[in-house]
Design a protein around this motif. Sequence first.
Motif, PDB file in Angstrom:
ATOM      1  N   LYS A 105       0.882  -1.146   0.037  1.00 48.77           N
ATOM      2  CA  LYS A 105      -0.116  -0.005   0.117  1.00 48.77           C
ATOM      3  C   LYS A 105       0.916   1.327  -0.024  1.00 48.77           C
ATOM      4  N   ALA A 106       0.618   2.111  -0.995  1.00 50.96           N
ATOM      5  CA  ALA A 106       1.435   3.282  -1.048  1.00 50.96           C
ATOM      6  C   ALA A 106       0.808   4.541  -0.211  1.00 50.96           C
ATOM      7  N   GLY A 107       1.733   5.173   0.642  1.00 52.33           N
ATOM      8  CA  GLY A 107       1.313   6.360   1.513  1.00 52.33           C
ATOM      9  C   GLY A 107       2.117   7.455   1.016  1.00 52.33           C
ATOM     10  N   ILE A 108       1.534   8.656   1.527  1.00 49.98           N
ATOM     11  CA  ILE A 108       2.250  10.001   1.254  1.00 49.98           C
ATOM     12  C   ILE A 108       1.730  10.772   2.572  1.00 49.98           C
ATOM     13  N   THR A 109       2.839  11.473   2.844  1.00 46.14           N
ATOM     14  CA  THR A 109       2.845  12.246   4.230  1.00 46.14           C
ATOM     15  C   THR A 109       3.406  13.666   4.076  1.00 46.14           C
ATOM     16  N   LEU A 110       3.364  14.742   4.983  1.00 46.44           N
ATOM     17  CA  LEU A 110       3.795  15.964   4.567  1.00 46.44           C
ATOM     18  C   LEU A 110       4.427  16.489   5.991  1.00 46.44           C
ATOM     19  N   ARG A 111       5.327  17.409   5.997  1.00 48.09           N
ATOM     20  CA  ARG A 111       5.693  17.819   7.234  1.00 48.09           C
ATOM     21  C   ARG A 111       4.750  19.030   7.801  1.00 48.09           C
ATOM     22  N   PRO A 112       4.683  19.311   9.115  1.00 48.69           N
ATOM     23  CA  PRO A 112       3.486  20.163   9.536  1.00 48.69           C
ATOM     24  C   PRO A 112       3.619  21.439   9.010  1.00 48.69           C
ATOM     25  N   GLY A 113       4.659  21.940   8.203  1.00 52.48           N
ATOM     26  CA  GLY A 113       4.558  23.259   7.744  1.00 52.48           C
ATOM     27  C   GLY A 113       4.378  23.234   6.144  1.00 52.48           C
ATOM     28  N   THR A 114       4.143  21.992   5.739  1.00 51.59           N
ATOM     29  CA  THR A 114       3.749  21.958   4.254  1.00 51.59           C
ATOM     30  C   THR A 114       2.397  21.982   4.207  1.00 51.59           C
ATOM     31  N   SER A 115       1.722  22.681   3.036  1.00 49.54           N
ATOM     32  CA  SER A 115       0.298  22.667   2.955  1.00 49.54           C
ATOM     33  C   SER A 115       0.016  21.543   2.339  1.00 49.54           C
ATOM     34  N   LEU A 116      -1.582  21.244   2.641  1.00 45.74           N
ATOM     35  CA  LEU A 116      -2.196  20.087   2.036  1.00 45.74           C
ATOM     36  C   LEU A 116      -2.257  20.228   0.587  1.00 45.74           C
ATOM     37  N   ASP A 117      -2.215  21.130  -0.010  1.00 46.69           N
ATOM     38  CA  ASP A 117      -2.071  21.413  -1.547  1.00 46.69           C
ATOM     39  C   ASP A 117      -1.060  20.523  -2.208  1.00 46.69           C
TER      40      ASP A 117
END
Length: 221
Positions: free
Chosen positions: A112-124
């Motif tokens: 299963k592939a997942g994507i994540t982001l740092r708190p400072g990164t916009s959801l966009d």
Amino acid sequence: MNDSFLVAPSILSADFAKLGQEVMAIEKHGADWVHVDVMDGHFVPNLTLGAPIVKSLRPVTSLTLDVHLMISHPHKYIDDFLKAGADIITVHVESESNIKDCLEAIIAGGAKAGITLRPGTSLDAIKPYLSFVGLVLVMTVEPGFGGQSFMSDQVEKINQLVKLRSENNYNYLIEVDGGVNASTVSQCLQADVLVAGSYVFKNDYKTSIDFLKKAKNNENN
Ligand code: DX5
Ligand code: ZN
């Protein structure tokens, strides 16, 4: 999406001298997934573990091995983690690899592939990938270390992801990672999966896992 949370203890807070036993213990006490925090000392300041550890854990547990890659060049290592037996591999959108290539390699490898982001990164930044990921990981601490405080200002991302999922018929699970414990879980009710490192491993495993699993029901009833 689900009636109760799936709980994914992060082995970052486990006793590495007896890691196999630690994983067997959380399995026995009701954990759903094992969250494996991979750090390269470059994408984040800390250095943790790699695919050989996943390979060693694979025979000792039937739980889903949920690998969170906090590394600058995930594409180079995806094959290693697939071969090691990872069930889910999550990459950071801020990493230097081509994100689409990473996600495609993970899916082609049967995980299963997942994507994540740092708190400072916009959801966009992750929106282009939402249609084909199976997991979105919302970081509620700055990646790098266990035991930090939950960032409430990230909760809005969970709500947005729920909305985007229902509007577009997306299929991802929403996982929250960082500072999740008995006091902060009430802020995560819209999520599906909770990562918890220090809260599980520094307390009684069964009590803490049970508490998190049931937190969604408790609040809804
Ligand atoms: C942080 C890691 C988290 C962390 C969670 O970079 O991704 O998984 O280990 O630990 P706690 O639950 O202690 O915040
Ligand atoms: Zn993590």
